[in-house]
Enzyme design. Sequence first.
Site, PDB file in Angstrom:
ATOM      1  N   ARG A 228       0.849  -1.178   0.000  1.00  0.00           N
ATOM      2  CA  ARG A 228       0.000   0.000   0.000  1.00  0.00           C
ATOM      3  C   ARG A 228       0.894   1.239   0.000  1.00  0.00           C
ATOM      4  O   ARG A 228       1.969   1.252   0.602  1.00  0.00           O
ATOM      5  CB  ARG A 228      -0.907   0.036   1.236  1.00  0.00           C
ATOM      6  CG  ARG A 228      -2.062  -0.958   1.188  1.00  0.00           C
ATOM      7  CD  ARG A 228      -3.084  -0.595   0.109  1.00  0.00           C
ATOM      8  NE  ARG A 228      -4.227  -1.486   0.078  1.00  0.00           N
ATOM      9  CZ  ARG A 228      -4.360  -2.508  -0.778  1.00  0.00           C
ATOM     10  NH1 ARG A 228      -3.412  -2.779  -1.664  1.00  0.00           N
ATOM     11  NH2 ARG A 228      -5.460  -3.239  -0.765  1.00  0.00           N
ATOM     12  N   HIS A 276      -1.006   0.259  -9.809  1.00  0.00           N
ATOM     13  CA  HIS A 276      -1.688  -0.674  -8.896  1.00  0.00           C
ATOM     14  C   HIS A 276      -2.233  -1.904  -9.647  1.00  0.00           C
ATOM     15  O   HIS A 276      -3.433  -2.197  -9.593  1.00  0.00           O
ATOM     16  CB  HIS A 276      -2.823   0.030  -8.132  1.00  0.00           C
ATOM     17  CG  HIS A 276      -3.249  -0.725  -6.899  1.00  0.00           C
ATOM     18  ND1 HIS A 276      -3.724  -0.119  -5.767  1.00  0.00           N
ATOM     19  CD2 HIS A 276      -3.289  -2.059  -6.630  1.00  0.00           C
ATOM     20  CE1 HIS A 276      -4.037  -1.034  -4.855  1.00  0.00           C
ATOM     21  NE2 HIS A 276      -3.785  -2.229  -5.361  1.00  0.00           N
TER      22      HIS A 276
HETATM   23  P1  NDP Z   1      -1.473 -11.818   4.736  1.00  0.00           P
HETATM   24  O1  NDP Z   1      -2.429 -11.358   5.791  1.00  0.00           O
HETATM   25  O2  NDP Z   1      -1.578 -13.215   4.254  1.00  0.00           O
HETATM   26  O3  NDP Z   1       0.023 -11.616   5.265  1.00  0.00           O
HETATM   27  C1  NDP Z   1       0.417 -10.468   5.937  1.00  0.00           C
HETATM   28  C2  NDP Z   1       1.846 -10.654   6.431  1.00  0.00           C
HETATM   29  O4  NDP Z   1       2.282  -9.408   6.988  1.00  0.00           O
HETATM   30  C3  NDP Z   1       1.954 -11.701   7.537  1.00  0.00           C
HETATM   31  O5  NDP Z   1       3.148 -12.428   7.424  1.00  0.00           O
HETATM   32  C4  NDP Z   1       1.959 -10.837   8.808  1.00  0.00           C
HETATM   33  O6  NDP Z   1       2.615 -11.412   9.920  1.00  0.00           O
HETATM   34  C5  NDP Z   1       2.768  -9.642   8.310  1.00  0.00           C
HETATM   35  N1  NDP Z   1       2.523  -8.487   9.187  1.00  0.00           N
HETATM   36  C6  NDP Z   1       1.350  -7.896   9.510  1.00  0.00           C
HETATM   37  N2  NDP Z   1       1.553  -6.892  10.390  1.00  0.00           N
HETATM   38  C7  NDP Z   1       2.886  -6.857  10.625  1.00  0.00           C
HETATM   39  C8  NDP Z   1       3.709  -6.069  11.473  1.00  0.00           C
HETATM   40  N3  NDP Z   1       3.207  -5.098  12.246  1.00  0.00           N
HETATM   41  N4  NDP Z   1       5.037  -6.326  11.490  1.00  0.00           N
HETATM   42  C9  NDP Z   1       5.575  -7.327  10.729  1.00  0.00           C
HETATM   43  N5  NDP Z   1       4.833  -8.117   9.904  1.00  0.00           N
HETATM   44  C10 NDP Z   1       3.512  -7.885   9.856  1.00  0.00           C
HETATM   45  O7  NDP Z   1      -1.608 -10.781   3.537  1.00  0.00           O
HETATM   46  P2  NDP Z   1      -1.391 -11.040   1.966  1.00  0.00           P
HETATM   47  O8  NDP Z   1      -0.055 -11.652   1.783  1.00  0.00           O
HETATM   48  O9  NDP Z   1      -2.564 -11.726   1.389  1.00  0.00           O
HETATM   49  O10 NDP Z   1      -1.409  -9.528   1.416  1.00  0.00           O
HETATM   50  C11 NDP Z   1      -0.515  -8.559   1.895  1.00  0.00           C
HETATM   51  C12 NDP Z   1      -0.905  -7.197   1.387  1.00  0.00           C
HETATM   52  O11 NDP Z   1      -0.599  -7.059   0.010  1.00  0.00           O
HETATM   53  C13 NDP Z   1      -2.402  -6.866   1.440  1.00  0.00           C
HETATM   54  O12 NDP Z   1      -2.794  -6.492   2.736  1.00  0.00           O
HETATM   55  C14 NDP Z   1      -2.516  -5.735   0.434  1.00  0.00           C
HETATM   56  O13 NDP Z   1      -2.350  -4.503   1.076  1.00  0.00           O
HETATM   57  C15 NDP Z   1      -1.362  -5.982  -0.520  1.00  0.00           C
HETATM   58  N6  NDP Z   1      -1.846  -6.339  -1.856  1.00  0.00           N
HETATM   59  C16 NDP Z   1      -1.509  -5.543  -2.909  1.00  0.00           C
HETATM   60  C17 NDP Z   1      -1.909  -5.862  -4.182  1.00  0.00           C
HETATM   61  C18 NDP Z   1      -1.520  -5.000  -5.318  1.00  0.00           C
HETATM   62  O14 NDP Z   1      -2.060  -5.142  -6.404  1.00  0.00           O
HETATM   63  N7  NDP Z   1      -0.572  -4.125  -5.172  1.00  0.00           N
HETATM   64  C19 NDP Z   1      -2.712  -7.044  -4.452  1.00  0.00           C
HETATM   65  C20 NDP Z   1      -3.011  -7.819  -3.285  1.00  0.00           C
HETATM   66  C21 NDP Z   1      -2.585  -7.474  -2.036  1.00  0.00           C
HETATM   67  P3  NDP Z   1       2.098 -12.775  10.567  1.00  0.00           P
HETATM   68  O15 NDP Z   1       2.526 -13.846   9.569  1.00  0.00           O
HETATM   69  O16 NDP Z   1       2.811 -12.876  11.846  1.00  0.00           O
HETATM   70  O17 NDP Z   1       0.612 -12.664  10.688  1.00  0.00           O
HETATM   71  C1  OXD Z   2      -5.768  -6.055  -3.048  1.00  0.00           C
HETATM   72  C2  OXD Z   2      -5.366  -5.132  -4.093  1.00  0.00           C
HETATM   73  O1  OXD Z   2      -5.641  -5.703  -1.869  1.00  0.00           O
HETATM   74  O2  OXD Z   2      -5.689  -5.385  -5.270  1.00  0.00           O
HETATM   75  O3  OXD Z   2      -6.231  -7.152  -3.362  1.00  0.00           O
HETATM   76  O4  OXD Z   2      -4.696  -4.145  -3.820  1.00  0.00           O
END
Ligand code: NDP
Ligand code: OXD
Length: 313
Positions: A228, A276
């Site tokens: 993000r 994006h």
């Molecule tokens: P998940 O919820 O599966 O994974 C999130 C990861 O981030 C986990 O490993 C979590 O830790 C870690 N995390 C969360 N908070 C913290 C913190 N404070 N400190 C350290 N690590 C942290 O999410 P996804 O992998 O499915 O997606 C991640 C993000 O990617 C989405 O939230 C979205 O914003 C972004 N995204 C962007 C897209 C784009 O087109 N650009 C498309 C899709 C997603 P833990 O394992 O311990 O829970």
């Molecule tokens: C998502 C994205 O969060 O597309 O899935 O950004």
Amino acid sequence: MKKKLCMLFACTGVALAPWLEGFAAQAPDIDIRIWPEIGDPADIDYAFVWKPPTGVFAGLPNLRAIFSLGAGIETLLTPGLLPDSVPLVRMVDPGLAVGMNEFVVMRVLHYHRRMHEHAAFQAEAVWMPLVPKLPEDRVVGIMGLGQLGGLCARTLVSFGFPLRGWSRTQRQIDGVQTFHGQHGLAPFLQDTEILVCLLPLTQDTSGLVNGHLLSQLPRGACLINTARGAHVVDTDLLSAIESGQIGAATLDVFMQEPLPPSHPYWAHPKVTVVPHCSAITQPKTAIRTLLSNLRCHDAGGMLENQVDLARGY
Ligand code: NDP
Ligand code: OXD
């Protein structure tokens, strides 16, 4: 006779046709109501949303769960938007994960093979072969080891990079050196030459990629942000690029989207702007996953991928 399941479709900013065709093909038994033509609000069992119009959840007395079209759900956590006690499910889509994996691997290899430096030479018509490092000498670090970051880490290991991952709680992935929590951040950053951000946007992660964090990377490190825009402090990143601390950045997400035409990122020779679309939720695979979750819930089972509202992801 059991009433037909009814799902509200309230997604804005996406092409409707592939979704509606997908639901028609995969769920002919579900009555899909497209906002604002929702009919009797009492019919609605489930909602499928992306950037939903305001007030969309008001007056749905039988709503049982909300499914997000996106993996990142931070905008749905705006105070007062979600109805109390209705579970929110984030998107986990194999098609989305494949896309993110491709994009991140592509950009890591781009920087590893110094293509950003070749691009600068090309602009000056300079013939300058650059010797790439061995992958084993290039540390790649991924912040966020969830559905997306975890897959990227596993793939990049197969290229021979020393892979590091950082998460909130401790994670274990074969071949990946993992770090977690605040105390794990500095050792994770040290030596990370290509940093990938795949964190959810929460109170804890907003503005995390700031001057202090960037200063802990080796000089000339590259940044790939596909999470993000609000993870990155733009002025700090621009200063770090200016000073040479950061060699180049690929940014797929921004504080303001679309990125305003006047933003310095657009014309910056060391910044690659992508609108994006590093990964897009794919209707075919996403609908399959959503339906299996929804049907399991309807039959009395637990929902998978439910958002922990207190944690924020
Ligand atoms: P998940 O919820 O599966 O994974 C999130 C990861 O981030 C986990 O490993 C979590 O830790 C870690 N995390 C969360 N908070 C913290 C913190 N404070 N400190 C350290 N690590 C942290 O999410 P996804 O992998 O499915 O997606 C991640 C993000 O990617 C989405 O939230 C979205 O914003 C972004 N995204 C962007 C897209 C784009 O087109 N650009 C498309 C899709 C997603 P833990 O394992 O311990 O829970
Ligand atoms: C998502 C994205 O969060 O597309 O899935 O950004």
